[in-house]
Scaffold this motif. Sequence first.
Motif, short mmCIF file in Angstrom:
data_model
loop_
_atom_site.label_atom_id
_atom_site.label_comp_id
_atom_site.label_asym_id
_atom_site.label_seq_id
_atom_site.Cartn_x
_atom_site.Cartn_y
_atom_site.Cartn_z
N TYR A 48 0.80 -1.18 -0.15
CA TYR A 48 0.12 -0.06 0.07
C TYR A 48 0.85 1.27 -0.12
O TYR A 48 0.62 2.10 -0.70
CB TYR A 48 -0.92 -0.01 1.07
N ASN A 49 1.97 1.05 0.78
CA ASN A 49 2.81 2.21 0.84
C ASN A 49 3.60 2.56 -0.59
O ASN A 49 3.65 3.74 -1.05
CB ASN A 49 3.81 2.03 1.97
N GLY A 74 0.47 3.95 -2.98
CA GLY A 74 0.02 5.08 -2.34
C GLY A 74 0.99 6.32 -2.38
O GLY A 74 0.87 7.46 -3.05
N TYR A 111 2.87 6.91 -5.50
CA TYR A 111 1.96 7.91 -6.60
C TYR A 111 2.10 9.45 -6.13
O TYR A 111 2.11 10.17 -6.94
CB TYR A 111 0.42 7.34 -6.59
N ALA A 140 -7.30 12.74 -3.05
CA ALA A 140 -6.60 11.46 -3.25
C ALA A 140 -5.57 11.48 -2.19
O ALA A 140 -5.21 10.24 -1.42
CB ALA A 140 -6.06 11.11 -4.48
N ILE A 156 -5.42 8.83 1.09
CA ILE A 156 -4.23 7.82 1.31
C ILE A 156 -3.49 8.02 2.56
O ILE A 156 -3.49 6.93 3.23
CB ILE A 156 -3.04 8.26 0.09
N GLY A 189 -3.82 5.09 5.41
CA GLY A 189 -2.55 4.75 6.01
C GLY A 189 -2.70 4.62 7.44
O GLY A 189 -1.85 3.67 8.09
#
Length: 207
Positions: free
Chosen positions: A61-62, A65, A68, A84, A88, A92
């Motif tokens: 995920y890190n 996200g 990005y 967004a 995130i 998180g």
Amino acid sequence: MQSPNAPEHPAHIVRIPHFLFIMRLVQIFLSVVILALMAFAITQLTNVFGTFGYNIFCCIYNFIGVGYLLVSVARAPRIWNCWAALVIDIFGVIFWISAWGSLAGWAALGNIAYDSSALDLCRHYSKTDQRKCNGRKGAWQASAATAGLGAIVWVLFVVHLIVYSIHLHRHRTAPETKHLPSSGRALTEEEKGAEMNVVSPQGVYSA
């Protein structure tokens, strides 16, 4: 002071302190370390993939996200979105408090079983199985270290969420950003052209 040749800061991107960028890099680095520790622990232990796998998911995920956010600001500002970035951070905080909290509980039980003088499981193994037992002990110690690193990542998400939320509010309420879309995206070329063609009252009535 900004250099005349420096690229213009996109209006839809929230200006945040530089130390938040450093925190993002630290999150990526810690995710790599956590991923390596979890990979080692999984090779030594069985029936624990649920908790360990969840920590691996948080690392991925890190990478997606946070990656990005870093890449979009540096290389592709048009795909950056202020909402967004907020989402995130929120997810998180939720993901990582669950990750390091659950792993800390597992690590505590494992370390008690393998390190306690009263419950030292390795002393019951034959000499040929000592390496395997020591590997399991190392895996639980790695899990404890991972829980600590995960807590740091969680704290970084909390701090980033608080500071970013403050700057996001200032950005959305500033007069110079009132024309931006409420969706948080960048203006299209057509919208930029329409905005430039709008004549202000001062321009109409000036002498």
